[in-house]
Design a protein around this motif. Structure first.
Motif, PDB file in Angstrom:
ATOM      1  N   ASN A 329       0.817  -1.204   0.000  1.00  0.00           N
ATOM      2  CA  ASN A 329       0.000   0.000   0.000  1.00  0.00           C
ATOM      3  C   ASN A 329       0.860   1.267   0.000  1.00  0.00           C
ATOM      4  OD1 ASN A 329      -2.379  -1.484   0.038  1.00  0.00           O
ATOM      5  ND2 ASN A 329      -2.490  -1.522   2.277  1.00  0.00           N
ATOM      6  N   LEU A 330       1.969   1.218   0.701  1.00  0.00           N
ATOM      7  CA  LEU A 330       2.859   2.370   0.764  1.00  0.00           C
ATOM      8  C   LEU A 330       3.438   2.683  -0.616  1.00  0.00           C
ATOM      9  CD1 LEU A 330       4.094   4.469   2.623  1.00  0.00           C
ATOM     10  CD2 LEU A 330       5.848   2.800   3.272  1.00  0.00           C
ATOM     11  N   ILE A 331       3.813   1.642  -1.347  1.00  0.00           N
ATOM     12  CA  ILE A 331       4.320   1.842  -2.706  1.00  0.00           C
ATOM     13  C   ILE A 331       3.221   2.397  -3.605  1.00  0.00           C
ATOM     14  CG2 ILE A 331       5.144   0.636  -4.768  1.00  0.00           C
ATOM     15  CD1 ILE A 331       6.698  -1.236  -2.853  1.00  0.00           C
ATOM     16  N   ALA A 332       2.002   1.922  -3.421  1.00  0.00           N
ATOM     17  CA  ALA A 332       0.878   2.445  -4.201  1.00  0.00           C
ATOM     18  C   ALA A 332       0.706   3.938  -3.954  1.00  0.00           C
ATOM     19  CB  ALA A 332      -0.406   1.695  -3.852  1.00  0.00           C
ATOM     20  N   PHE A 333       0.838   4.354  -2.681  1.00  0.00           N
ATOM     21  CA  PHE A 333       0.727   5.780  -2.392  1.00  0.00           C
ATOM     22  C   PHE A 333       1.881   6.561  -3.002  1.00  0.00           C
ATOM     23  CE2 PHE A 333       2.268   9.324   0.208  1.00  0.00           C
ATOM     24  CZ  PHE A 333       1.266  10.240  -0.106  1.00  0.00           C
ATOM     25  N   MET A 334       3.088   6.052  -2.861  1.00  0.00           N
ATOM     26  CA  MET A 334       4.242   6.791  -3.386  1.00  0.00           C
ATOM     27  C   MET A 334       4.137   6.999  -4.891  1.00  0.00           C
ATOM     28  SD  MET A 334       7.610   5.720  -1.156  1.00  0.00           S
ATOM     29  CE  MET A 334       7.403   3.947  -1.133  1.00  0.00           C
ATOM     30  N   LYS A 335       3.484   6.084  -5.573  1.00  0.00           N
ATOM     31  CA  LYS A 335       3.316   6.244  -7.015  1.00  0.00           C
ATOM     32  C   LYS A 335       2.311   7.345  -7.355  1.00  0.00           C
ATOM     33  CE  LYS A 335       4.827   1.667  -8.514  1.00  0.00           C
ATOM     34  NZ  LYS A 335       4.472   0.411  -9.232  1.00  0.00           N
ATOM     35  N   THR A 336       1.496   7.761  -6.376  1.00  0.00           N
ATOM     36  CA  THR A 336       0.606   8.896  -6.633  1.00  0.00           C
ATOM     37  C   THR A 336       1.387  10.203  -6.676  1.00  0.00           C
ATOM     38  OG1 THR A 336       0.059   9.472  -4.314  1.00  0.00           O
ATOM     39  CG2 THR A 336      -1.236   7.704  -5.371  1.00  0.00           C
ATOM     40  N   LEU A 337       2.660  10.169  -6.312  1.00  0.00           N
ATOM     41  CA  LEU A 337       3.520  11.355  -6.368  1.00  0.00           C
ATOM     42  C   LEU A 337       4.186  11.501  -7.730  1.00  0.00           C
ATOM     43  CD1 LEU A 337       5.218  11.010  -2.861  1.00  0.00           C
ATOM     44  CD2 LEU A 337       3.199  12.348  -3.468  1.00  0.00           C
TER      45      LEU A 337
END
Length: 344
Positions: A329-337
Motif C-alpha cells: 500500500n505504501l508503494i501504491a501511495f508513493m506512485k501517486t507522487l
C-alpha cells in the motif's frame, strides 16, 4: 514568480556599431530586447524558495540559454557528456545508473539525484555542499569523473557560436559569453523545473481525482511511519540523517561530514524528496537498492548500527517495521507522487 517574486519585464538596450565612414564618423543602432520574467506558477503550500533565487530571476532568454547549455555535450572535455546525460527528463532528471558515469566511462562517487523543485531547496547535492544553485554547474564541468573540463575551455567552444552569442546578449544585457552567464542561465532553467501536478496534488486540490483503497491505506501508513523525515509538499524536510543504509565502499565517502568536518555528520545524507520516486530508481546515495520494495524490505528487516544512527530508528530497534500489505500500500501511495506531465 507568481505569489513569490515581483513581475518584471527587463528591456535590454545596447549600441551596435553598424558603419564607419571615417575615424570620427560612427553610426550606431539601438537594439532593444524584451526579456520578461518567466511565470513559475509557485504552487500553494510549498516551502519558501531559496533566497538566492531572488538575485537570479528566471527570464525568457535566460531559461532558453540555460536549457541549451544543459543539453550541450560541449560542456565536457571530449564533447560526449551533457548535464542531460545524467539528468534525463523521463527519469525526473535523474538516470538509472547506481553511480554517475562521466566521460570515458569514468565512475563517480554517488547516484545522480533528480533535478526537480530546486527553487525550494535550501542546499544542493547529497551532502548539501552548495547553498546557491548558481554555484552548482561548475562542479560537474571540472570534476574528473564527470566532464573533466574547465569553464575557460567551455567558453572557448561556444564564444564564436552565433546562436549562443545572441542568447547571451539577450539574456544578460549585452554582456556576451561569460562564466557567470553560464552558471546563472543554467540555474534559471533549473528553477523552472517544478513538479506539482501528480495524482496526489490533484486529490489535494479536489480536481476530481480520488485515491484507490490501496493508495489511501498507503497514505495512512506514510503519515504514521514516514512523514517525520519526508514532510512538507516536497516530501523531504531537507535534513541530514544517517539511516543505516549499506555503506559506500569508497574511502572518499563521508556524507555530510565532508562538508562540516564533524564526526557526528559521518554518513549523514540529505533526505531525498519522494516526488516522482517511481521514475528515479535505483535508490540510495550510491544506488544501493534497485526498487522501492527493496528499500522497504531493508528498513523493515533492520538497518546498520551506527553511533549517529537517526533517533527514529534507534527508538525502534534499528528498523521501521512494515507488514507486506503495508509495503504494498505504501508503494501504491508513493506512485501517486508521479507527475507524468513533468517527465514528458
Amino acid at each position: 514568480m507568481k505569489n513569490s517574486l515581483r513581475n518584471l519585464s527587463v528591456i535590454f538596450c545596447f549600441l551596435t556599431l553598424v558603419s564607419c565612414s571615417s575615424d570620427d564618423d560612427f553610426s550606431y543602432e539601438v537594439v532593444l530586447y524584451d526579456n520578461p520574467e518567466v511565470d513559475l506558477n509557485i504552487p500553494e503550500g510549498f516551502p519558501e524558495i531559496n533566497s538566492y533565487a531572488y538575485n537570479n530571476i528566471s527570464t525568457k532568454y535566460g531559461v532558453e540559454l540555460g536549457k541549451k547549455l544543459f543539453n550541450d555535450k560541449q560542456l565536457s572535455a571530449d564533447n560526449t557528456i551533457a548535464c542531460a546525460s545524467c539528468h534525463m527528463q523521463e527519469n525526473a532528471f535523474a538516470d538509472h545508473n547506481a553511480i554517475g558515469i562521466g566521460i570515458e566511462g569514468r565512475v563517480g562517487l554517488r547516484n545522480a539525484p533528480p533535478i526537480q523543485n530546486m527553487i525550494f531547496m535550501q542546499a544542493y547535492n547529497w551532502d548539501g555542499n552548495k547553498l546557491e544553485l548558481e554555484e552548482q554547474p561548475l562542479v560537474p564541468i571540472i570534476t574528473y569523473e564527470e566532464m573533466d573540463s574547465s569553464i575557460v575551455e567551455v567558453i572557448e567552444k561556444i564564444e564564436n557560436d552565433e546562436e549562443y552569442v545572441e542568447l547571451f546578449i539577450k539574456a544578460f544585457n549585452g554582456e556576451g559569453v561569460t562564466a557567470e552567464g553560464i552558471y546563472n542561465s543554467i540555474a534559471q532553467y533549473e528553477y523552472t523545473l517544478i513538479s506539482a501536478n501528480s495524482k496526489y496534488d490533484k486529490v489535494k486540490r479536489k480536481e476530481g481525482e480520488t485515491f484507490t483503497e490501496s493508495e489511501a491505506l498507503g497514505y495512512s501508513v506514510f503519515q504514521e511511519k514516514c512523514m517525520s523525515c519526508h514532510n512538507t509538499e516536497l516530501f523531504t524536510d531537507q535534513s541530514y540523517r544517517n539511516i543505516g543504509f549499506p555503506v559506500n565502499p569508497s574511502t572518499e565517502e563521508g556524507g555530510r561530514s565532508r562538508v562540516t568536518g564533524e564526526l557526528e555528520d559521518y554518513l549523514k545524507f540529505r533526505v531525498p524528496s519522494l516526488r516522482n520516486i517511481e521514475y528515479t530508481a535505483p535508490y540510495g546515495s550510491f544506488g544501493q537498492f534497485a526498487s522501492l520494495k527493496e528499500v522497504l524490505d531493508y528498513l523493515s528487516n533492520g538497518v546498520l548500527e551506527a553511533d549517529n544512527l537517526d533517533s527514529i530508528l534507534k527508538e525502534n530497534n534499528n528498523k521501521i517495521p512494515l507488514t507486506e500489505v503495508e509495503k504494498e500500500n505504501l508503494i501504491a501511495f508513493m506512485k501517486t507522487l508521479s507527475d507524468e506531465e513533468f517527465i514528458n
